[in-house]
Design a protein around this motif. Structure first.
Motif, PDB file in Angstrom:
ATOM      1  N   TRP A 253       0.832  -1.196   0.000  1.00 37.60           N
ATOM      2  CA  TRP A 253       0.000   0.000   0.000  1.00 37.60           C
ATOM      3  C   TRP A 253       0.875   1.259   0.000  1.00 37.60           C
ATOM      4  O   TRP A 253       0.600   2.213  -0.725  1.00 37.60           O
ATOM      5  N   THR A 254       1.932   1.251   0.805  1.00 38.85           N
ATOM      6  CA  THR A 254       2.851   2.392   0.852  1.00 38.85           C
ATOM      7  C   THR A 254       3.488   2.623  -0.514  1.00 38.85           C
ATOM      8  O   THR A 254       3.530   3.751  -1.015  1.00 38.85           O
TER       9      THR A 254
ATOM     10  N   ALA B  50       3.581   5.287  -6.108  1.00 42.94           N
ATOM     11  CA  ALA B  50       3.439   5.116  -7.558  1.00 42.94           C
ATOM     12  C   ALA B  50       2.247   5.898  -8.102  1.00 42.94           C
ATOM     13  O   ALA B  50       2.330   6.478  -9.195  1.00 42.94           O
ATOM     14  N   LEU B  51       1.159   5.931  -7.373  1.00 46.14           N
ATOM     15  CA  LEU B  51      -0.019   6.661  -7.837  1.00 46.14           C
ATOM     16  C   LEU B  51       0.211   8.165  -7.851  1.00 46.14           C
ATOM     17  O   LEU B  51      -0.275   8.864  -8.742  1.00 46.14           O
ATOM     18  N   VAL B  52       0.951   8.648  -6.879  1.00 46.34           N
ATOM     19  CA  VAL B  52       1.212  10.090  -6.801  1.00 46.34           C
ATOM     20  C   VAL B  52       2.308  10.523  -7.779  1.00 46.34           C
ATOM     21  O   VAL B  52       2.184  11.529  -8.464  1.00 46.34           O
TER      22      VAL B  52
ATOM     23  N   LEU C 115       9.642  -3.174  -5.196  1.00 46.82           N
ATOM     24  CA  LEU C 115       8.906  -3.680  -4.036  1.00 46.82           C
ATOM     25  C   LEU C 115       7.397  -3.572  -4.215  1.00 46.82           C
ATOM     26  O   LEU C 115       6.648  -4.334  -3.601  1.00 46.82           O
ATOM     27  N   LEU C 116       6.951  -2.679  -5.085  1.00 44.32           N
ATOM     28  CA  LEU C 116       5.532  -2.588  -5.400  1.00 44.32           C
ATOM     29  C   LEU C 116       5.015  -3.913  -5.958  1.00 44.32           C
ATOM     30  O   LEU C 116       3.851  -4.267  -5.764  1.00 44.32           O
ATOM     31  N   PHE C 117       5.880  -4.659  -6.617  1.00 42.41           N
ATOM     32  CA  PHE C 117       5.505  -5.938  -7.216  1.00 42.41           C
ATOM     33  C   PHE C 117       5.982  -7.131  -6.383  1.00 42.41           C
ATOM     34  O   PHE C 117       5.298  -8.152  -6.293  1.00 42.41           O
TER      35      PHE C 117
ATOM     36  N   ASP D 149       9.242   6.653  11.064  1.00 39.31           N
ATOM     37  CA  ASP D 149       8.163   5.739  11.419  1.00 39.31           C
ATOM     38  C   ASP D 149       8.151   4.509  10.504  1.00 39.31           C
ATOM     39  O   ASP D 149       8.011   3.367  10.972  1.00 39.31           O
ATOM     40  N   LEU D 150       8.343   4.725   9.213  1.00 39.16           N
ATOM     41  CA  LEU D 150       8.376   3.594   8.279  1.00 39.16           C
ATOM     42  C   LEU D 150       9.613   2.737   8.496  1.00 39.16           C
ATOM     43  O   LEU D 150       9.549   1.500   8.476  1.00 39.16           O
ATOM     44  N   TYR D 151      10.739   3.387   8.725  1.00 37.55           N
ATOM     45  CA  TYR D 151      11.991   2.670   8.949  1.00 37.55           C
ATOM     46  C   TYR D 151      11.912   1.811  10.218  1.00 37.55           C
ATOM     47  O   TYR D 151      12.275   0.627  10.204  1.00 37.55           O
ATOM     48  N   LEU D 152      11.394   2.377  11.292  1.00 36.65           N
ATOM     49  CA  LEU D 152      11.272   1.617  12.537  1.00 36.65           C
ATOM     50  C   LEU D 152      10.285   0.464  12.394  1.00 36.65           C
ATOM     51  O   LEU D 152      10.499  -0.611  12.956  1.00 36.65           O
TER      52      LEU D 152
END
Length: 134
Positions: free
Chosen positions: A26-27, A32-34, A55-57, A100-103
């Motif tokens: 989702w992240t 990719a959408l933006v 990683l999207l795939f 936050d994502l890294y942790l």
């Protein structure tokens, strides 16, 4: 412990792994959408851009494999989270990152590291049981 209990624990662990990978997907999908698939992530190195976009795939493929072909899914899951944390640790030495994502990646890595043996044992016993019916 009974084989069914080990298989059930393995399934639940693999399901948790898969849900975490869906969150990561989702992240990557939002990015990719933006920005599109060819975004340079604010000037990141080409290999970093390729890795993060891939990683999207790879993340959803791994989630699917965890449920359908557990052994392959577990191997890929470990490879994905280890390379992701190693890469992002290296990247964080040179660039600001979202902490936050890294942790959350580090927490997921630790969770996988401490539970993958149980997940593997249950997946392996399930595979052996299925082969007995061939």
């Amino acid at each position: 412990m009974r084989i069914k209990d080990i298989e059930r624990r393995s399934f639940y662990l693999r399901l948790i792994y898969a849900l975490c990978l869906c969150g990561a997907t989702w992240t990557h999908l939002q990015v990719a959408l933006v920005h599109g698939l060819s975004w340079d992530y604010g000037g990141a190195a080409p290999m970093t851009r390729i890795y993060w976009t891939s990683l999207l795939f790879i993340d959803p493929l791994t989630a699917l494999l965890l449920l359908l072909i557990p052994g392959a899914g577990l191997i890929l899951c470990v490879a994905v989270i280890v390379t992701d944390v190693v890469h992002n640790s290296w990247f964080a030495l040179h660039h600001p990152i979202r902490m936050d994502l890294y942790l959350s990646q580090i927490v997921f890595l630790l969770f996988v590291a401490f539970t993958v043996r149980t997940a593997w044992r249950g997946a392996a016993s399930r595979s052996a049981a299925l082969r007995a019916f061939d």
